[in-house]
Enzyme design. Structure first.
Site, mmCIF file in Angstrom:
data_model
loop_
_atom_site.group_PDB
_atom_site.id
_atom_site.type_symbol
_atom_site.label_atom_id
_atom_site.label_comp_id
_atom_site.label_asym_id
_atom_site.label_seq_id
_atom_site.Cartn_x
_atom_site.Cartn_y
_atom_site.Cartn_z
ATOM 1 N N SER A 42 0.822 -1.208 0.000
ATOM 2 C CA SER A 42 0.000 0.000 0.000
ATOM 3 C C SER A 42 0.855 1.257 0.000
ATOM 4 C CB SER A 42 -0.952 0.033 1.206
ATOM 5 O OG SER A 42 -0.371 0.691 2.299
ATOM 6 N N VAL A 43 0.202 2.369 -0.327
ATOM 7 C CA VAL A 43 0.847 3.682 -0.341
ATOM 8 C C VAL A 43 1.326 4.071 1.055
ATOM 9 C CG1 VAL A 43 -1.286 4.971 0.081
ATOM 10 C CG2 VAL A 43 0.554 6.037 -1.249
ATOM 11 N N LYS A 44 0.751 3.476 2.094
ATOM 12 C CA LYS A 44 1.052 3.875 3.465
ATOM 13 C C LYS A 44 2.465 3.515 3.904
ATOM 14 C CE LYS A 44 -3.181 5.392 4.377
ATOM 15 N NZ LYS A 44 -3.485 6.781 4.719
ATOM 16 N N ASP A 45 3.142 2.636 3.182
ATOM 17 C CA ASP A 45 4.523 2.302 3.535
ATOM 18 C C ASP A 45 5.403 3.553 3.533
ATOM 19 O OD1 ASP A 45 3.624 -0.277 3.503
ATOM 20 O OD2 ASP A 45 4.872 -0.953 1.846
#
Length: 453
Positions: A42-45
């Site tokens: 995910s982009v949250k990394d």
């Protein structure tokens, strides 16, 4: 040899992929920034690393400490990867509307997961905002991440995601479309892109039950807009500091059903297995297509992986239960097809009213056909039971035949929904369907309403 020192070295550099079938009718080049290529899918990394590194630098997070965060799952995964590499403990507080897959994945990477109810106010002591803050106050040597107001979140995307998109499009991007939750992605990317070219339009995707769109357009935080919704990862009932409304040119709202349907379409039509917010983003982009011209380059961000929604949007039964599965329902047999293997719940004329009440409670139903040795002879519903009790408190010990109403009409499997609907009235709460094998099944008003798309 080419290798990374650890898994964190593989974050970023995600590809842009041209979309084709799923954006048919959009007169522009549409490119997806597929963030599932990050190691935590995910982009949250990106922001997880940035928030932890900034907290380490200014002393908020100390060696051997415990990281605590309220998350919809993806931020928790990013934090877990960093925690593993850097030697921290992690507690993730998650709402009960998030998929089981997200919870299981967090536990698999060593996080302690605490589940909180969704349908409570943010200030309620049971909300995942409140529980996160309380745990941080109670846990020694801990740090509360607070991704909503932690500006390292948007800074990560200003420093990484925005420059990547600008470089990958050779500066030709004209529109950026992204779901808005914490606001870090759209604000960070939007700030960088507008610094390069102020004419680039930034569009936010919101959901019904969230306050963003109306607040952006009117400046009013309308609590009447806040209610529970299914779509994950976008929308909020608060105004996070990471949402910079001045950078966002406009919002469009997407329904839960459209978000779920388009999540599946992306997989089936593009071969890209992504999550719920991606479906919302594509449907939102289609709603905005009048803003795009043939020479435009539109980048839409896909936040996370479809693997986290296998039990939800990619599950036919889950979709059908919520009326999200686009099936043609035109006949009685279409409504009852999922109940064919279930026995019809009935009550006999000489059984007591208390037996009917017990059966209704056990099976969570509101009406029961009444039979004797000849077949169907009557019916009992909640109204009958209520009237009987009001008139006689001892009616629970009476036989069913003394309070039952008329028998339900019986129709054939091929009877149209229109004809079945005409049989319902104030006195008639259900219709029986002849299964042509000596058995019957029941259709209620709720079943008819549930079939409406």
């Amino acid at each position: 040899m080419q290798y990374s020192e650890n898994i964190l070295g593989t974050i970023g550099g995600t590809p842009l992929v041209k979309l084709n079938k799923v954006v048919a009718g959009v007169d522009a080049l549409v490119l997806a920034k597929v963030e599932t290529f990050n190691p935590g899918n995910s982009v949250k990394d990106r922001m997880a690393v940035k928030m932890i590194e900034d907290a380490e630098a200014d002393g908020r997070l100390k060696p051997g400490g415990t990281i605590i965060e309220g998350t919809s799952g993806n931020t928790g995964m990013g934090l877990a990867l960093v925690a593993i590499i850097k030697g921290y403990k992690l507690i993730c507080v998650i709402s009960d509307k998030q998929s089981k897959e997200k919870m299981d994945i967090l536990r698999a990477v060593g996080a302690k997961v605490i589940v909180c109810p969704t349908d409570v106010e943010p200030t309620d002591s049971r909300s995942y905002y409140s529980v996160s803050k309380r745990l941080a106050a109670e846990t020694p040597n801990s740090w509360y991440v607070n991704q909503y107001d932690n500006l390292s979140n948007s800074l990560a995307h200003y420093e990484q995601t925005g420059p990547e998109i600008w470089k990958q499009t050779d500066g030709k991007i004209t529109h950026f479309v992204s779901g808005v939750g914490t606001g870090g992605t759209i604000s960070g990317v939007g700030k960088y892109l507008k610094e390069q070219n102020p004419n680039i339009k930034i569009w936010g995707i919101d959901t019904y039950g969230s306050v963003f769109k109306k607040y952006h357009e009117t400046g009013i935080f309308d609590e009447n807009e806040i209610y529970s919704y299914i779509t994950e990862g976008i929308g909020e009932d608060i105004l996070p500091k990471n949402v910079d409304f001045s950078l966002i040119d406009g919002f469009t709202k997407v329904t839960d059903k459209d978000a779920a349907v388009y999540t599946r379409k992306i997989a089936l039509e593009e071969g890209i297995f992504v999550g719920n917010s991606a479906g919302a983003a594509i449907k939102g982009l289609l709603q905005l297509k009048e803003h795009f011209k043939p020479e435009d380059v539109v980048v839409v961000l896909f936040h996370d992986s479809g693997s986290r929604y296998v039990g939800k949007m990619f599950n036919d039964e889950w979709m059908r239960e919520r009326g999200f599965l686009d099936e043609q329902i035109t006949k009685a047999e279409d409504i009852i097809k999922d109940n064919l293997s279930r026995p019809l719940i009935v009550v006999r004329t000489e059984e007591l009213v208390s037996h009917a009440i017990e059966r209704m409670r056990k099976h969570n139903i509101s009406q029961i056909p009444v039979i004797d040795i000849t077949g169907f002879v009557g019916s009992v519903d909640e109204s009958d039971l209520f009237r009987s009790y009001v008139n006689d408190k001892n009616s629970v010990e009476k036989p069913i035949r003394e309070i039952m109403g008329k028998s339900y009409p019986i129709v054939k499997l091929g009877t149209t929904i229109e004809d079945v609907s005409k049989l319902f009235s104030r006195e008639n709460e259900a219709v029986l369907v002849d299964l042509e094998n000596g058995h019957h099944q029941i259709i209620t008003k709720s079943d008819i309403i549930g079939s409406i798309k």
